[in-house]
Write a protein that holds these residues in place. Sequence first.
Motif, PDB file in Angstrom:
ATOM      1  N   ASP A 290       1.881   4.289   3.798  1.00 14.30           N
ATOM      2  CA  ASP A 290       2.897   3.393   3.076  1.00 14.30           C
ATOM      3  C   ASP A 290       2.748   2.216   4.075  1.00 14.30           C
ATOM      4  O   ASP A 290       3.582   2.180   5.149  1.00 14.30           O
TER       5      ASP A 290
ATOM      6  N   ARG B  98       0.769  -1.324   0.216  1.00  5.74           N
ATOM      7  CA  ARG B  98       0.016   0.018  -0.015  1.00  5.74           C
ATOM      8  C   ARG B  98       0.789   1.131   0.162  1.00  5.74           C
ATOM      9  O   ARG B  98       1.604   1.515   1.048  1.00  5.74           O
ATOM     10  N   LEU B  99       0.966   1.989  -1.157  1.00  8.99           N
ATOM     11  CA  LEU B  99       1.716   3.326  -1.084  1.00  8.99           C
ATOM     12  C   LEU B  99       0.629   4.570  -1.481  1.00  8.99           C
ATOM     13  O   LEU B  99      -0.077   4.333  -2.191  1.00  8.99           O
ATOM     14  N   ARG B 100       0.803   5.297  -0.449  1.00 10.07           N
ATOM     15  CA  ARG B 100       0.015   6.540  -0.476  1.00 10.07           C
ATOM     16  C   ARG B 100      -1.373   6.396  -0.443  1.00 10.07           C
ATOM     17  O   ARG B 100      -2.318   6.855  -1.057  1.00 10.07           O
ATOM     18  N   GLU B 101      -1.737   5.169   0.449  1.00 12.29           N
ATOM     19  CA  GLU B 101      -3.145   4.537   0.659  1.00 12.29           C
ATOM     20  C   GLU B 101      -3.744   5.990   1.552  1.00 12.29           C
ATOM     21  O   GLU B 101      -3.549   5.850   2.443  1.00 12.29           O
TER      22      GLU B 101
END
Length: 177
Positions: free
Chosen positions: A98, A28-31
Motif C-alpha cells: 500500500d 496503490r492499494l494491495r499492489e
Amino acid sequence: APAQGGLWNPDWQYYTGVVLRENTGLARLREPVHVTLAVYADRVTDIEREARVVEIDPDSGVATEIPSQAYHASTWATKKPDQYRQPTTTCEVAFLADVPAESEKVYLIFYGNPKAPAPTYPSDLQVSGQGLGLTVENAFYKMQFQDTGGSIDSIQMKMGVDEVFERFWSGNAAVFG
C-alpha cells in the motif's frame, strides 16, 4: 537504534530495505510486488521459512509484519570464497503493498532467524472441484481448469474489471479472448 524502537523483532538478525515510490498520482492499494532478494548464505538456514516483510508506517514509524511469500530459493557457493566471492542465497519475495499517491513507503525484509516457524497468514484463496477440473479463486481472480487436461479454461479478472477471458482454439494454439 533498538532503544528507539528500531528493531521489529530481535529474533531476526538481518534485514534489507525496499523503498517503493508511486510517481503517477494513483494510490496503490494491495499492489502486487515481487522482489529478488540475495543474502550471504551463512546468514540464513531456510530463507523461504525465515523471510518476513515488515511495512513501516511513514507517519508514525510503526513496523507491522504483512503477509508475504518467499519462494524459488537457491544457493550459489564457490570452492574458494574470498572477499569478492561469497556464497549467496537468493529467493523471490512477494507481497501486497500500500503506497499513497505521489509518495514513498519503506518495506523491510527480515531474515536470519534459524528458529523461525513457517509463516502462516490468513488467505482468501479457495480451491474447489475434483481431479484436474479445479476452480481456484481469490479476491483478484477466478480460474477454471479443464477437467480432462488441467489447462486453463477461463480466467475471471475481478478487481473492479469483472472481465472473463475464455480459452478457444485457433489453429494449433489455445488463445484467450
